[in-house]
Design an enzyme around this catalytic site. Structure first.
Site, mmCIF file in Angstrom:
data_model
loop_
_atom_site.group_PDB
_atom_site.id
_atom_site.type_symbol
_atom_site.label_atom_id
_atom_site.label_comp_id
_atom_site.label_asym_id
_atom_site.label_seq_id
_atom_site.Cartn_x
_atom_site.Cartn_y
_atom_site.Cartn_z
ATOM 1 C CE1 TYR A 50 -0.836 -0.992 -68.262
ATOM 2 C CE2 TYR A 50 -2.909 -0.538 -67.139
ATOM 3 C CZ TYR A 50 -1.588 -0.202 -67.408
ATOM 4 O OH TYR A 50 -1.038 0.931 -66.847
ATOM 5 C CG ASP A 135 5.253 -4.062 -65.961
ATOM 6 O OD1 ASP A 135 4.891 -4.765 -65.001
ATOM 7 O OD2 ASP A 135 5.671 -2.890 -65.841
ATOM 8 C CD GLU A 227 9.789 0.704 -60.137
ATOM 9 O OE1 GLU A 227 10.293 1.829 -60.230
ATOM 10 O OE2 GLU A 227 9.284 0.088 -61.101
#
Length: 271
Positions: A50, A135, A227
């Site tokens: 990421y 994010d 989540e």
């Protein structure tokens, strides 16, 4: 107030506003926000693959997130060297916090709540008034302004814009902490963008960390655990403001109600 939209839901059953394009005046809100001399923080994580999203996220957030207002960006990463060349607006600050990566993405989700809770207590509460988790693998495409500021803020999933619709992140394992009772749930909220006052985000992150720990002890792990637990918490602690799906819009979808796509996910190379 500007004229309300008539084609979308703008108020929840518990009377919290739902923010859409056309339901607020940014000039008025900016003036009110400036008078309060506030600082807002953004927390994001870039670990392992990421890190490729760091430059795109930081550059677009620096341009569009609360533009003209002071923002502290807190970037947790295992590759701090990837940030040395990044330029910030004069009112913004980028704080790079080194972390060790976890071998599985579920562990990253689990660690996020622990880290967030710990850093709020030790650092963030002394530096910012509001705090948002975003994010890293997103691109901001339009202004996200002070219309997002409130005590507890959640973003409605772009896959579910009306109440009582089944979603991919509702756990079904009855022993799981995130498991929602059948037929319950106001909206489905994405874990990609949420926040609020530092005090409320601390309560949220602490509660979710405890739920994740309890599930780990019971050998339970959901596919969308972070989540799911967020949604469970927000069912019991109603958000004071909801952001419409335009604040995190999945580009695989289309809807006439989305007049502005403010933030969208970016696909990972090599997947």
């Amino acid at each position: 107030m500007v004229p309300w939209r008539r084609d979308v839901l703008v108020l929840t059953p518990w009377l919290a506003p739902i923010v859409w394009e056309g339901t607020f005046s940014r000039d008025i809100l900016d003036a009110q926000y400036l008078q309060k001399n506030l600082v807002t923080g953004v927390v994001t994580f870039a670990v392992e693959n990421y890190v490729q999203f760091i430059e795109g996220f930081v550059s677009s957030a620096n341009k569009y997130f609360l533009a003209g207002h002071p923002v502290n960006f807190y970037l947790f990463t295992d590759c701090p060297e990837k940030t040395s060349h990044l330029q910030m607006a004069p009112e913004n600050h980028l704080f790079v916090i080194p972390v060790q990566h976890d071998p599985r993405w579920q562990d990253i989700s689990r660690s996020r709540m622990d880290i967030l809770s710990a850093y709020i207590q030790s650092q963030f509460q002394h530096e910012v008034d509001y705090l948002y988790s975003v994010d890293i693998n997103v691109q901001l495409l339009a202004h996200i302004g002070v219309e997002i500021i409130d005590a507890l803020v959640a973003t409605i999933s772009s896959w579910q814009v009306t109440p009582q619709q089944e979603d991919k992140a509702s756990e079904t394992h009855p022993e799981s902490q995130p498991a929602l009772p059948e037929g319950q749930g106001d909206f489905h909220y994405t874990a990609s963008f949420y926040g609020g006052s530092v005090a409320e985000v601390y309560k949220l992150s602490t509660a979710c960390s405890a739920g994740l720990l309890q599930d780990r002890e019971n050998g339970i792990e959901g596919p969308w655990h972070h989540e799911s637990l967020l949604n469970r918490y927000l069912l019991q602690h109603k958000p004071t403001r909801l952001l419409s799906p335009e604040y995190y819009w999945d580009t695989e979808l289309s809807s006439s109600s989305i007049l502005v796509k403010r933030m969208c996910p970016v696909h990972q190379h090599g997947q």
